[in-house]
Motif scaffolding. Sequence first.
Motif: not given
Length: 451
Positions: A117, A146, A148, A150, A171, A173, A178-179, A216
């Motif tokens: 993240v 994965q 992300v 955030n 978020v 993604v 992943a969400a 993203i």
Amino acid sequence: MRISIIGCGYVGLVTGGCLAAVGHHITCVDSDAERIRALVAGQIPIYEPHLDELISRARSEKRIEFTGDLAASVETSEAIFICVGTPPLENGEADLSSIDAVARVIATESRGSKLVVEKSTVPVRTGEQLCRALEVYGRTGGAKFQVVSNPEFLREGSSVIDFLHPDRIVVGVNEPSAAEKMREIYRPILERNFVCPVHGGPCPPGAAPQFVVTTINSSELIKHACNSFLALKISYANVLADLCERLGADVQEVTRAMGMDPRIGPQFLNAGIGFGGFCFPKDIQAFYRLAERAGEDFALLREAERINKDRIDRFLEKTRRALWVLKGKHIGMLGLAFKANTDDIRFAPALELLRRLLAEGASVRAYDPQAMNKTRAQFPSATYCQDAYQAVEGADAVLLLTEWPEFRELDWRRIHSKMVRPLVLDGRNLLDPRRMREIGFEYHSIGRPDS
Ligand code: UGA
């Protein structure tokens, strides 16, 4: 969930403390051994309301720990929040070397699946680079990542409340699963079903946070777009204030009525000595540089930045006009932090004023409820006082530079009696001009008629 927080700066500690408070098991990691030693010993290196209690409770419940061992912490975590600093380079772009270094360790030390993240403020497309770095450096580990984005919208001074009671969680993604993992991490906050460490019992009523899922790239853009827009709003109010001074209007009356329009909203319309801190000044620059590189001229932002820099000159000029000569004058300075409820002095307008006043030969006695130690280290030639009353002793002028609410509550009659000349320049429009006049002050503020 077991979560690693990489970077024990302000964002990392607030994120770690809050995620621990809603039930996760957190390992906070930092490469600064001294910082980790202090945290392990129970010291919190920054002043942020509620953070101390939050972390000490999580520690006693064994839900938070601090370490310098990034590799071990990555290995044992399902999710890794990257909260390292992205300071400005000389050309104004963000320095992403810490993210790059962390990505390499994550890539080489991970086994199995990891949610990575990106919480640090980064330029758009950093997520793409992060995905690539994890892929190329992790090619022998067999791990699956994965990524992300955030972004955080935390305000220093109220960041614990902001984290636990956000209006939205964004978020960014590449894949829906992943969400879903992020929704799981934030579920207690989204459903508001945790024991709130700030409010003790039930929290004040409010709308449940929105969970916003984007790409993203969009998510990274949202963070910059928000900060830059807020900075624009402040610069707008500041130019409005200059105009009010010329035309004899009162900027607070104007912005109050403007803010009643829900399309405008009342926040971030306070005129003053300009925005500071480690976010707005660097983010606005990083954003127009990013636009430039993408072939767009975001001149609007450059103008907002210019207006902001100009605030210091204008305020100094106002002070000079009132005092005539600055050299040899005794100035009482109330407020050093870039805003109230923090000890942060990075890019604080008050510090720039302090620097210039000292350079012009004024002598400064300063007081701030939290930011004195940090300022003393940078400006040893000013005098640092135990309270506001000591700071104004014998002053030719008092400059009010940070909007600490306690300054409003001071006994201003007492202050009047301690000054050589009863002159107040209020850079935050904190005080009531009529009351100041009644007490007998010559009082100047921003965008309001002088008294
Ligand atoms: C800012 C944003 O508000 C957060 O949403 C964001 O997460 C954060 O940056 C970040 O990027 O990490 P922060 O820098 O803590 O938060 O402080 P703000 O409350 O936004 O204030 C910034 C500056 O603007 C301060 O110097 C403040 O005094 C000034 N300001 C603010 C004004 O001059 N007028 C206003 O009306 C509001």
